[in-house]
Design an enzyme around this catalytic site. Sequence first.
Site, mmCIF file in Angstrom:
data_model
loop_
_atom_site.group_PDB
_atom_site.id
_atom_site.type_symbol
_atom_site.label_atom_id
_atom_site.label_comp_id
_atom_site.label_asym_id
_atom_site.label_seq_id
_atom_site.Cartn_x
_atom_site.Cartn_y
_atom_site.Cartn_z
ATOM 1 N N THR A 187 -8.785 -34.140 -53.803
ATOM 2 C CA THR A 187 -9.678 -34.711 -52.790
ATOM 3 C C THR A 187 -11.011 -34.972 -53.458
ATOM 4 O OG1 THR A 187 -10.877 -34.265 -50.762
ATOM 5 C CG2 THR A 187 -10.109 -32.348 -51.964
ATOM 6 N N GLU A 335 -7.349 -30.547 -47.482
ATOM 7 C CA GLU A 335 -7.265 -29.079 -47.533
ATOM 8 C C GLU A 335 -6.460 -28.489 -46.376
ATOM 9 O OE1 GLU A 335 -9.935 -30.865 -48.073
ATOM 10 O OE2 GLU A 335 -11.297 -29.969 -49.541
ATOM 11 N N LYS A 444 -30.843 -36.166 -38.629
ATOM 12 C CA LYS A 444 -31.703 -35.200 -37.921
ATOM 13 C C LYS A 444 -32.935 -35.942 -37.446
ATOM 14 C CE LYS A 444 -29.987 -31.068 -40.075
ATOM 15 N NZ LYS A 444 -29.789 -30.621 -41.422
ATOM 16 N N TRP A 449 -29.689 -33.502 -33.580
ATOM 17 C CA TRP A 449 -28.688 -34.182 -34.398
ATOM 18 C C TRP A 449 -28.189 -35.413 -33.660
ATOM 19 C CZ3 TRP A 449 -25.053 -29.681 -36.366
ATOM 20 C CH2 TRP A 449 -25.743 -28.955 -37.353
HETATM 21 P P1 AMP Z 1 -9.589 -36.399 -46.637
HETATM 22 O O1 AMP Z 1 -9.519 -35.026 -47.198
HETATM 23 O O2 AMP Z 1 -9.838 -37.448 -47.672
HETATM 24 O O3 AMP Z 1 -8.400 -36.695 -45.781
HETATM 25 O O4 AMP Z 1 -10.861 -36.469 -45.690
HETATM 26 C C1 AMP Z 1 -11.004 -35.573 -44.639
HETATM 27 C C2 AMP Z 1 -12.223 -35.933 -43.827
HETATM 28 O O5 AMP Z 1 -12.013 -37.181 -43.152
HETATM 29 C C3 AMP Z 1 -12.509 -34.954 -42.716
HETATM 30 O O6 AMP Z 1 -13.192 -33.805 -43.181
HETATM 31 C C4 AMP Z 1 -13.351 -35.792 -41.769
HETATM 32 O O7 AMP Z 1 -14.698 -35.880 -42.208
HETATM 33 C C5 AMP Z 1 -12.714 -37.162 -41.910
HETATM 34 N N1 AMP Z 1 -11.768 -37.365 -40.798
HETATM 35 C C6 AMP Z 1 -10.436 -37.232 -40.808
HETATM 36 N N2 AMP Z 1 -9.917 -37.530 -39.596
HETATM 37 C C7 AMP Z 1 -10.961 -37.852 -38.793
HETATM 38 C C8 AMP Z 1 -11.090 -38.255 -37.424
HETATM 39 N N3 AMP Z 1 -10.035 -38.419 -36.639
HETATM 40 N N4 AMP Z 1 -12.335 -38.479 -36.957
HETATM 41 C C9 AMP Z 1 -13.424 -38.340 -37.737
HETATM 42 N N5 AMP Z 1 -13.362 -37.980 -39.035
HETATM 43 C C10 AMP Z 1 -12.154 -37.741 -39.557
#
Ligand code: AMP
Length: 507
Positions: A187, A335, A444, A449
Amino acid sequence: MHGLMQYHPLLISGLIEHAAREHGDIEIVSRTVEGPIHRTTWAGIAARSAQVANVLARLGVGPGERVATLAWNGYRHLELLFGVSGAGVVLHTVNPRLFPEQIEYIIDHAANRYVFFDLTFAGLVASLAPKLPSVRGYVALCRREDLPQTATPIPNLLCYEDLVAAEATRCAWPPLDERTASSLCYTSGTTGNPKGVLYTHRSTVLHAMAACTVDGMGLSALHSLLLATPMFHVNGWGAPYAAAMCGAKLVLPGAQLDGASTYQLLKDEAVTMTLGVPTIWLALTGYVNARGLDPQRDLKLRRVLIGGSAAPAAQVEEFERKFDARVIHAWGMTETSPLGTTCTPKATHRNDSLEERVALQAKQGRPPYGVELKIAGEDGAGLARDGRSSGHLLIRGHWVASAYFGGNGSPLLDPDGYFDTGDIANLDHEGYLRITDRSKDVIKSGGEWISSIDIENIAMGHPAIAMAACIGMKHPKWDERPIIAVVKKPGTELSRDELIAFYEGKT
Ligand code: AMP
């Protein structure tokens, strides 16, 4: 006193054996990078997965060693998913969209022994090969006559179909400990080098079980599933394992994820369920609108799982109105395997109107059994489940990482075993999660927020806007203020003042 029930390790080889035995005739359809549509079945995938395991033994790849893939969603990649892990070797699905330097870094960090690649990536492989000392050979996922001719020849180039054809279609799957590593995804995270998340057989099988529950992903033998999420993104959100478990038909789109290609597959393969990121669906709905198509007449699509980033309300509504399909908003991360939450209705929402369904899908949903969520304030204390108190989103569970592969040993979890996701969120009284930001993106303003996701979503609701991004800008009085950058849909007009007026009464 222990109970007296049998114990069998939860293994990926068990999934593919089950698929062959119980729904061996169900189809796996792939759009190949060579062009034609390819058809096989779960029994066919199982036989070739066994051949893959035998290939690895012949190549001298031992338990716990890592092999990489640079490949789109197709039947050969699926065979590797089961065959490599089933053999006790770790499958490292590399994201080819990363910068070449990052790909070099992660293949080297994972000390990959072989790289299996689709022809699309022959040039990339040829340029990276001299910098990858751990790699003994490169296996092109094709027939001998299609082997790539690159300007700089690829060293130790092998042909996948030749290797597979030389092996028996049965193998003795090793009786592994269920905590054995099965696959590896890196990641990019927020800072520093990419980090490796090392899944286990146990975490993968338990995650698949959750995906097959009605309120998980709701995948079942009744579904024809288009997997628009690449296997290099958290193993295709674990859906290939779940499909093997429940016997869903799988439709694998290869490299073509444009609107026309997706629509064609949805139609030809009578797809009932699909999953992917919002961008894919923007391409699909853009195509439908430009061509004036009638998805309700052409398609059988009923369930669209959207995750990876926030599903825009306008997209949820468009799937409802135009496709008569229910969107299930989902949240997760590399993760977390990735299933953290899915936005399935509780009984209180049984009679929701269309507007209420769209409003509910603005939330990311609730966790299935197997993961627990906590929202923590700046002092680490848990916040109320009132739908307003936003804080750091923490998660723990059977398919959540405990450390990074080859990490520096610094603890990833808090004393209660929770992993800090880096997302900012709140939970409502029914347990529905709403992500308001990434902690690094949060704006912020005057001590409050402001959710960049909310600001983006409002813009996305305007009929003239195709894409929107909100970022914080330094401000002398407020500390930070949000600014929004938008891309207009082709042929539309929209002024700055009109867009600002559109926000009236919406925040
Ligand atoms: P990844 O590990 O590349 O799949 O990225 C994960 C991150 O994508 C999460 O920690 C979120 O910040 C974002 N994410 C995944 N699903 C969503 C969702 N449905 N809405 C908003 N953010 C999301």
